[in-house]
Write a protein that holds these residues in place. Structure first.
Motif, mmCIF file in Angstrom:
data_model
loop_
_atom_site.group_PDB
_atom_site.id
_atom_site.type_symbol
_atom_site.label_atom_id
_atom_site.label_comp_id
_atom_site.label_asym_id
_atom_site.label_seq_id
_atom_site.Cartn_x
_atom_site.Cartn_y
_atom_site.Cartn_z
ATOM 1 N N TRP A 150 -5.371 1.921 -0.523
ATOM 2 C CA TRP A 150 -5.913 0.950 0.418
ATOM 3 C C TRP A 150 -7.139 0.252 -0.180
ATOM 4 O O TRP A 150 -7.311 -0.944 -0.030
ATOM 5 N N TYR A 151 -7.992 0.998 -0.873
ATOM 6 C CA TYR A 151 -9.189 0.426 -1.505
ATOM 7 C C TYR A 151 -8.794 -0.574 -2.582
ATOM 8 O O TYR A 151 -9.422 -1.622 -2.717
ATOM 9 N N GLN A 152 -7.765 -0.281 -3.361
ATOM 10 C CA GLN A 152 -7.292 -1.222 -4.367
ATOM 11 C C GLN A 152 -6.709 -2.480 -3.730
ATOM 12 O O GLN A 152 -6.767 -3.557 -4.305
ATOM 13 N N PHE A 153 -6.141 -2.326 -2.543
ATOM 14 C CA PHE A 153 -5.559 -3.461 -1.833
ATOM 15 C C PHE A 153 -6.635 -4.450 -1.381
ATOM 16 O O PHE A 153 -6.421 -5.649 -1.362
ATOM 17 N N ILE A 156 0.823 -1.215 0.000
ATOM 18 C CA ILE A 156 0.000 0.000 0.000
ATOM 19 C C ILE A 156 0.856 1.264 0.000
ATOM 20 O O ILE A 156 0.431 2.312 0.461
ATOM 21 N N ASN A 157 2.063 1.171 -0.548
ATOM 22 C CA ASN A 157 2.909 2.351 -0.683
ATOM 23 C C ASN A 157 2.411 3.199 -1.846
ATOM 24 O O ASN A 157 2.032 2.678 -2.890
ATOM 25 N N VAL A 158 2.432 4.498 -1.678
ATOM 26 C CA VAL A 158 2.072 5.430 -2.743
ATOM 27 C C VAL A 158 3.357 5.867 -3.418
ATOM 28 O O VAL A 158 4.331 6.220 -2.753
ATOM 29 N N GLY A 159 3.376 5.837 -4.739
ATOM 30 C CA GLY A 159 4.573 6.210 -5.475
ATOM 31 C C GLY A 159 4.785 7.712 -5.520
ATOM 32 O O GLY A 159 3.848 8.505 -5.373
ATOM 33 N N CYS A 164 -3.995 11.978 1.997
ATOM 34 C CA CYS A 164 -4.902 10.995 2.602
ATOM 35 C C CYS A 164 -5.750 10.316 1.533
ATOM 36 O O CYS A 164 -5.993 9.106 1.598
ATOM 37 N N LEU A 165 -6.184 11.077 0.535
ATOM 38 C CA LEU A 165 -6.960 10.513 -0.564
ATOM 39 C C LEU A 165 -6.139 9.495 -1.346
ATOM 40 O O LEU A 165 -6.646 8.425 -1.707
ATOM 41 N N LEU A 166 -4.877 9.795 -1.601
ATOM 42 C CA LEU A 166 -4.017 8.859 -2.327
ATOM 43 C C LEU A 166 -3.855 7.550 -1.561
ATOM 44 O O LEU A 166 -3.921 6.462 -2.153
#
Length: 69
Positions: free
Chosen positions: A65-68, A37-40, A58-60
């Motif tokens: 998280w939703y994709q996870f 769940i790391n954001v690039g 927070c949105l990113l």
């Protein structure tokens, strides 16, 4: 008019820099190393954090998280 434009871009780059630093810190020190769940750090996250600020970060993470799930 010129002052407002310069002030807008200054605020944008300050928000974007703080947002990217926050993403880096969360990815490096808060989340586990093998987490998915790391954001690039890329131009889209720069634009999102610059436009929306901390709520954009927070949105990113919420989208990731939703994709996870």
């Amino acid at each position: 008019m010129k002052k407002k434009t310069g002030y807008f871009f200054l605020k944008f780059f300050i928000r974007a820099t703080i947002g990217m630093a926050l993403i880096f810190i969360i990815n490096k020190y808060v989340l586990p190393a093998d987490s998915s769940i790391n954001v690039g750090l890329n131009p889209m996250t720069f634009l999102t954090s610059g436009t929306l600020g901390i709520p954009g970060v927070c949105l990113l993470y919420s989208i990731t998280w939703y994709q996870f799930l």
